[in-house]
Design a protein around this motif. Structure first.
Motif, PDB file in Angstrom:
ATOM      1  N   GLY A  24      28.195 -83.226  20.536  1.00 43.63           N
ATOM      2  CA  GLY A  24      27.600 -82.664  21.763  1.00 43.63           C
ATOM      3  C   GLY A  24      27.384 -83.770  22.772  1.00 43.63           C
ATOM      4  O   GLY A  24      26.308 -83.918  23.347  1.00 43.63           O
ATOM      5  N   ARG A  29      27.088 -90.230  27.857  1.00 42.31           N
ATOM      6  CA  ARG A  29      26.178 -91.365  28.143  1.00 42.31           C
ATOM      7  C   ARG A  29      25.789 -92.120  26.871  1.00 42.31           C
ATOM      8  O   ARG A  29      25.649 -93.337  26.891  1.00 42.31           O
ATOM      9  N   ASP A  45      32.527 -82.278  22.471  1.00 43.86           N
ATOM     10  CA  ASP A  45      31.674 -81.323  23.175  1.00 43.86           C
ATOM     11  C   ASP A  45      32.540 -80.118  23.523  1.00 43.86           C
ATOM     12  O   ASP A  45      33.749 -80.250  23.706  1.00 43.86           O
TER      13      ASP A  45
HETATM   14  C1  SAM Z   1      21.402 -81.106  26.332  1.00 44.62           C
HETATM   15  S1  SAM Z   1      23.123 -81.459  26.427  1.00 44.62           S
HETATM   16  C2  SAM Z   1      23.157 -83.138  25.826  1.00 44.62           C
HETATM   17  C3  SAM Z   1      24.426 -83.861  26.178  1.00 44.62           C
HETATM   18  C4  SAM Z   1      24.496 -85.304  25.722  1.00 44.62           C
HETATM   19  N1  SAM Z   1      24.309 -85.456  24.299  1.00 44.62           N
HETATM   20  C5  SAM Z   1      23.499 -86.134  26.491  1.00 44.62           C
HETATM   21  O1  SAM Z   1      22.435 -86.440  25.958  1.00 44.62           O
HETATM   22  O2  SAM Z   1      23.785 -86.461  27.653  1.00 44.62           O
HETATM   23  C6  SAM Z   1      23.757 -80.535  25.066  1.00 44.62           C
HETATM   24  C7  SAM Z   1      25.254 -80.655  24.924  1.00 44.62           C
HETATM   25  O3  SAM Z   1      25.633 -80.007  23.719  1.00 44.62           O
HETATM   26  C8  SAM Z   1      26.837 -79.320  23.973  1.00 44.62           C
HETATM   27  N2  SAM Z   1      26.984 -78.259  22.975  1.00 44.62           N
HETATM   28  C9  SAM Z   1      26.132 -77.253  22.689  1.00 44.62           C
HETATM   29  N3  SAM Z   1      26.626 -76.504  21.694  1.00 44.62           N
HETATM   30  C10 SAM Z   1      27.806 -77.063  21.331  1.00 44.62           C
HETATM   31  C11 SAM Z   1      28.787 -76.744  20.355  1.00 44.62           C
HETATM   32  N4  SAM Z   1      28.651 -75.689  19.554  1.00 44.62           N
HETATM   33  N5  SAM Z   1      29.878 -77.530  20.264  1.00 44.62           N
HETATM   34  C12 SAM Z   1      30.022 -78.606  21.080  1.00 44.62           C
HETATM   35  N6  SAM Z   1      29.134 -78.946  22.025  1.00 44.62           N
HETATM   36  C13 SAM Z   1      28.033 -78.182  22.148  1.00 44.62           C
HETATM   37  C14 SAM Z   1      26.709 -78.804  25.400  1.00 44.62           C
HETATM   38  O4  SAM Z   1      27.957 -78.497  25.968  1.00 44.62           O
HETATM   39  C15 SAM Z   1      26.017 -79.995  26.064  1.00 44.62           C
HETATM   40  O5  SAM Z   1      26.959 -80.917  26.582  1.00 44.62           O
END
Ligand code: SAM
Length: 208
Positions: A24, A29, A45
């Motif tokens: 994810g 970053r 992601d």
């Molecule tokens: C709150 S954001 C955090 C992004 C990153 N880790 C950061 O801290 O900048 C949550 C991320 O999880 C991804 N996400 C949620 N469910 C997912 C899944 N089933 N598979 C892949 N990515 C997922 C979303 O697309 C999003 O980019």
């Protein structure tokens, strides 16, 4: 902002010969922060726009050891990436923990930040990804992890007026309007509520 407590859990790890998987990863970053310290970092992601941004940044910075792919982290298996440490910042679920357990060898670490059930409790609707301490510890143990660090990081913003409360959540308005959380938050403010809670679990767990 990436939690300093979370980064502190990654700090002692010697990653220079390791492949790190960032689950994810969003626009990368965390992966970009780890890239100089590890052999290879792979971010996954499901958001194609975020992955394209991460790929463009890796190309612009000529980072040969940072790779990003579009994948549903709750559907793919992680062992093809051969990770030796898995990190996740605000993307965690039972399905992800199970996949981490299948991909990591004994002694290897899963380090992550997850939503705590009190996150934005003022909206009356916990995220489906949210855990309390006991449930998270139990899911980790059931999947063969030993939680070595499990801490709640909480920040409660307090304000004096409804307008300040609305302003405190301004960046969340579109997302909350899509699923009724905005309406519930406005009602909370109208009833005299004057807080907005951010609450995360910071975890380091070792594969048994
Ligand atoms: C709150 S954001 C955090 C992004 C990153 N880790 C950061 O801290 O900048 C949550 C991320 O999880 C991804 N996400 C949620 N469910 C997912 C899944 N089933 N598979 C892949 N990515 C997922 C979303 O697309 C999003 O980019």
């Amino acid at each position: 902002m990436l939690s300093p407590k979370f980064l502190a859990l990654l700090e002692p790890e010697d990653l220079k010969d390791k492949v790190v998987l960032d689950v994810g990863c969003g626009a990368g970053r965390l992966a970009f922060r780890l890239a100089p310290r590890c052999r290879r970092v792979i971010g996954i992601d499901r958001d194609t726009t975020a992955i394209a941004q991460a790929q463009q940044r890796a190309a612009a910075e000529r980072l040969a050891n940072a790779e990003f792919s579009v994948a549903d982290a709750e559907a793919v298996e992680y062992d093809p990436f051969a990770p030796q440490l898995i990190a996740a910042h605000l993307c965690m679920s039972d399905a992800i923990i199970a996949r981490c357990a299948r991909a990591l060898a004994p002694g290897e670490y899963l380090v992550f930040v997850a939503f705590h059930v009190d996150q934005w409790q003022e909206t009356g609707r916990p995220s489906r990804f949210a855990y309390d301490e006991a449930r998270l510890a139990s899911v980790l143990r059931e999947n063969g992890f030993i939680p070595e660090h499990l801490e709640v990081e909480r920040e409660v913003t307090r304000f004096g007026t409804v307008q300040e409360g609305l302003a405190a959540a301004a960046g969340l308005e579109d997302r909350w309007k899509a699923d009724s959380r905005w309406q519930r938050y406005v009602e909370f403010l109208e009833r005299g509520g004057r807080t907005l809670t951010r609450s995360h679990l910071i975890v380091k767990a070792r594969r048994r």
